[in-house]
Design a protein around this motif. Sequence first.
Motif, PDB file in Angstrom:
ATOM      1  N   LEU A  68       0.711  -1.457   0.278  1.00 31.42           N
ATOM      2  CA  LEU A  68       0.159   0.062  -0.132  1.00 31.42           C
ATOM      3  C   LEU A  68       0.951   1.073   0.092  1.00 31.42           C
ATOM      4  CD1 LEU A  68      -2.819  -0.424   2.307  1.00 31.42           C
ATOM      5  CD2 LEU A  68      -2.991  -0.146  -0.011  1.00 31.42           C
ATOM      6  N   THR A  69       1.877   1.306   0.893  1.00 33.10           N
ATOM      7  CA  THR A  69       2.709   2.703   0.326  1.00 33.10           C
ATOM      8  C   THR A  69       3.946   2.896  -0.845  1.00 33.10           C
ATOM      9  OG1 THR A  69       3.380   2.440   3.190  1.00 33.10           O
ATOM     10  CG2 THR A  69       4.939   2.936   1.815  1.00 33.10           C
ATOM     11  N   ASP A  70       3.857   1.897  -1.529  1.00 32.34           N
ATOM     12  CA  ASP A  70       4.363   1.926  -2.432  1.00 32.34           C
ATOM     13  C   ASP A  70       3.186   2.214  -3.821  1.00 32.34           C
ATOM     14  OD1 ASP A  70       6.076   1.180  -4.759  1.00 32.34           O
ATOM     15  OD2 ASP A  70       5.184  -0.023  -5.111  1.00 32.34           O
ATOM     16  N   LEU A  71       2.559   1.694  -3.609  1.00 38.64           N
ATOM     17  CA  LEU A  71       1.066   2.197  -4.407  1.00 38.64           C
ATOM     18  C   LEU A  71       0.647   4.386  -4.082  1.00 38.64           C
ATOM     19  CD1 LEU A  71      -1.754   2.351  -6.040  1.00 38.64           C
ATOM     20  CD2 LEU A  71      -3.070   1.094  -4.132  1.00 38.64           C
ATOM     21  N   ARG A  72       0.822   4.046  -2.931  1.00 39.30           N
ATOM     22  CA  ARG A  72       0.395   5.762  -1.846  1.00 39.30           C
ATOM     23  C   ARG A  72       1.806   6.174  -2.922  1.00 39.30           C
ATOM     24  NH1 ARG A  72      -1.095   3.766   2.657  1.00 39.30           N
ATOM     25  NH2 ARG A  72      -3.512   4.158   2.968  1.00 39.30           N
ATOM     26  N   VAL A  73       3.184   6.102  -2.945  1.00 35.16           N
ATOM     27  CA  VAL A  73       4.084   7.208  -3.646  1.00 35.16           C
ATOM     28  C   VAL A  73       3.729   6.951  -4.729  1.00 35.16           C
ATOM     29  CG1 VAL A  73       6.466   6.589  -4.332  1.00 35.16           C
ATOM     30  CG2 VAL A  73       5.249   5.551  -1.615  1.00 35.16           C
ATOM     31  N   LYS A  74       3.515   5.759  -5.504  1.00 39.06           N
ATOM     32  CA  LYS A  74       2.731   6.116  -6.928  1.00 39.06           C
ATOM     33  C   LYS A  74       1.840   7.173  -7.802  1.00 39.06           C
ATOM     34  CE  LYS A  74       4.963   1.704  -8.858  1.00 39.06           C
ATOM     35  NZ  LYS A  74       4.885  -0.145  -8.630  1.00 39.06           N
ATOM     36  N   ALA A  75       1.413   7.154  -6.389  1.00 40.88           N
ATOM     37  CA  ALA A  75       0.006   7.981  -7.341  1.00 40.88           C
ATOM     38  C   ALA A  75       0.311   9.708  -6.396  1.00 40.88           C
ATOM     39  CB  ALA A  75      -1.016   7.368  -5.184  1.00 40.88           C
ATOM     40  N   ARG A  76       1.445   9.885  -5.843  1.00 41.74           N
ATOM     41  CA  ARG A  76       1.747  10.505  -5.580  1.00 41.74           C
ATOM     42  C   ARG A  76       2.239  11.206  -6.215  1.00 41.74           C
ATOM     43  NH1 ARG A  76       4.220   9.549  -1.253  1.00 41.74           N
ATOM     44  NH2 ARG A  76       2.684   9.642   0.407  1.00 41.74           N
ATOM     45  N   GLU A  77       3.303  10.827  -7.532  1.00 40.82           N
ATOM     46  CA  GLU A  77       3.763  10.770  -8.782  1.00 40.82           C
ATOM     47  C   GLU A  77       3.028  11.305 -10.182  1.00 40.82           C
ATOM     48  OE1 GLU A  77       6.511   6.914  -9.025  1.00 40.82           O
ATOM     49  OE2 GLU A  77       8.211   7.231  -7.225  1.00 40.82           O
ATOM     50  N   GLN A  78       1.924  10.026  -9.973  1.00 45.27           N
ATOM     51  CA  GLN A  78       0.130  10.665 -11.455  1.00 45.27           C
ATOM     52  C   GLN A  78       0.115  11.460 -11.158  1.00 45.27           C
ATOM     53  OE1 GLN A  78       0.119   6.858 -12.850  1.00 45.27           O
ATOM     54  NE2 GLN A  78       1.722   5.751 -11.824  1.00 45.27           N
ATOM     55  N   GLY A  79       0.246  12.845 -10.074  1.00 45.40           N
ATOM     56  CA  GLY A  79      -1.287  13.099  -9.262  1.00 45.40           C
ATOM     57  C   GLY A  79      -2.726  12.675  -8.897  1.00 45.40           C
ATOM     58  N   VAL A  80      -2.469  11.509  -8.399  1.00 37.93           N
ATOM     59  CA  VAL A  80      -3.554  10.601  -7.795  1.00 37.93           C
ATOM     60  C   VAL A  80      -3.432  10.691  -6.724  1.00 37.93           C
ATOM     61  CG1 VAL A  80      -5.148   8.252  -8.164  1.00 37.93           C
ATOM     62  CG2 VAL A  80      -3.800   9.199  -9.749  1.00 37.93           C
ATOM     63  N   TYR A  81      -4.877  11.141  -5.875  1.00 37.11           N
ATOM     64  CA  TYR A  81      -5.345  11.473  -5.061  1.00 37.11           C
ATOM     65  C   TYR A  81      -5.800  10.506  -4.660  1.00 37.11           C
ATOM     66  CZ  TYR A  81      -7.587  12.607  -0.114  1.00 37.11           C
ATOM     67  OH  TYR A  81      -7.866  12.877   1.267  1.00 37.11           O
ATOM     68  N   LEU A  82      -4.729   9.724  -3.650  1.00 35.36           N
ATOM     69  CA  LEU A  82      -4.876   7.770  -2.923  1.00 35.36           C
ATOM     70  C   LEU A  82      -6.119   7.678  -0.768  1.00 35.36           C
ATOM     71  CD1 LEU A  82      -5.044   5.500  -4.217  1.00 35.36           C
ATOM     72  CD2 LEU A  82      -2.993   5.107  -3.333  1.00 35.36           C
ATOM     73  N   LYS A  83      -7.303   7.670  -0.862  1.00 37.30           N
ATOM     74  CA  LYS A  83      -7.535   7.552   0.062  1.00 37.30           C
ATOM     75  C   LYS A  83      -8.145   6.126   0.776  1.00 37.30           C
ATOM     76  CE  LYS A  83      -8.166  10.531   4.154  1.00 37.30           C
ATOM     77  NZ  LYS A  83      -7.370  10.709   4.997  1.00 37.30           N
ATOM     78  N   VAL A  84      -7.614   5.370   1.783  1.00 46.27           N
ATOM     79  CA  VAL A  84      -9.241   4.337   2.447  1.00 46.27           C
ATOM     80  C   VAL A  84      -9.367   5.145   2.981  1.00 46.27           C
ATOM     81  CG1 VAL A  84      -8.701   2.305   3.807  1.00 46.27           C
ATOM     82  CG2 VAL A  84      -6.693   2.768   1.742  1.00 46.27           C
ATOM     83  N   VAL A  85     -11.195   4.920   3.237  1.00 48.88           N
ATOM     84  CA  VAL A  85     -11.946   5.608   4.278  1.00 48.88           C
ATOM     85  C   VAL A  85     -13.534   4.539   3.595  1.00 48.88           C
ATOM     86  CG1 VAL A  85     -12.726   6.975   1.722  1.00 48.88           C
ATOM     87  CG2 VAL A  85     -13.439   7.674   4.677  1.00 48.88           C
ATOM     88  N   ARG A  86     -13.409   4.660   5.495  1.00 52.31           N
ATOM     89  CA  ARG A  86     -14.701   4.155   5.080  1.00 52.31           C
ATOM     90  C   ARG A  86     -15.817   4.234   4.537  1.00 52.31           C
ATOM     91  NH1 ARG A  86     -16.542   4.613  11.930  1.00 52.31           N
ATOM     92  NH2 ARG A  86     -14.179   3.562  11.988  1.00 52.31           N
ATOM     93  N   ASN A  87     -16.609   3.333   3.859  1.00 53.82           N
ATOM     94  CA  ASN A  87     -17.140   3.440   2.648  1.00 53.82           C
ATOM     95  C   ASN A  87     -18.943   4.303   3.043  1.00 53.82           C
ATOM     96  OD1 ASN A  87     -15.862   1.654   1.347  1.00 53.82           O
ATOM     97  ND2 ASN A  87     -16.991  -0.017   2.252  1.00 53.82           N
ATOM     98  N   THR A  88     -19.100   4.542   4.409  1.00 54.82           N
ATOM     99  CA  THR A  88     -20.258   4.963   5.203  1.00 54.82           C
ATOM    100  C   THR A  88     -20.198   6.104   4.619  1.00 54.82           C
ATOM    101  OG1 THR A  88     -19.474   5.099   7.197  1.00 54.82           O
ATOM    102  CG2 THR A  88     -21.428   3.614   6.110  1.00 54.82           C
ATOM    103  N   LEU A  89     -19.005   6.870   5.462  1.00 54.65           N
ATOM    104  CA  LEU A  89     -18.453   8.111   5.086  1.00 54.65           C
ATOM    105  C   LEU A  89     -18.026   8.610   3.694  1.00 54.65           C
ATOM    106  CD1 LEU A  89     -15.706   8.601   7.980  1.00 54.65           C
ATOM    107  CD2 LEU A  89     -17.726   9.199   8.644  1.00 54.65           C
ATOM    108  N   ALA A  90     -17.948   7.716   2.381  1.00 55.58           N
ATOM    109  CA  ALA A  90     -17.034   7.604   1.586  1.00 55.58           C
ATOM    110  C   ALA A  90     -18.392   8.000   0.771  1.00 55.58           C
ATOM    111  CB  ALA A  90     -16.673   6.720   0.596  1.00 55.58           C
ATOM    112  N   LYS A  91     -19.328   7.783   0.913  1.00 54.02           N
ATOM    113  CA  LYS A  91     -21.064   8.202   0.596  1.00 54.02           C
ATOM    114  C   LYS A  91     -21.527   9.068   0.972  1.00 54.02           C
ATOM    115  CE  LYS A  91     -22.389   3.141   0.615  1.00 54.02           C
ATOM    116  NZ  LYS A  91     -23.604   1.763   1.086  1.00 54.02           N
TER     117      LYS A  91
END
Length: 172
Positions: free
Chosen positions: A38-61
Amino acid sequence: MALGLAAKKEIVAEISDVASRALSVAVAEYRGMEVSELTDLRVKAREQGVYLKVVRNTLAKRALADSQFADLDSALTGPLIYGFSIDAPGGAARLFKDFGKTNDKLKVTALSIGSGLLGPEKLDAVAALPTRDEALAKLLATFKAPVGKFVQTINEVPGKFVRVLAAVKDTK
């Protein structure tokens, strides 16, 4: 760890703000992934301009309810990681697709480009969307020949061009 009401409101506001600026969103199940992955995925996301977040589905809804991505509501089940494409519409899809090549535990479950819920079978199509720079380059390439010919014509016959412009101006 339990979140208080203030922390939940903060998360909803943050996700809502990001969703209002995002061009698309990709949602993937990350069950079984290790922290280092997951840390590797987050690093790649930052490099590519993607905001990545793990959040509870009820809060995301709640956060997505008033956004262009409200259609994702029915697909938000299970442990999900949300990727919001800020710079390019296919950014998050491309990130998840590329990362999924080396990690089979990351499974895309839903996508949205603001025009309805898309299933995981559309991952390749969304990932293939051009970045802003690629789209501009393609657009300019279509103009290259006609504009070049137009400029050449102007250079060859400047007097004729001035007369044409004067005639156009007179017709207005």
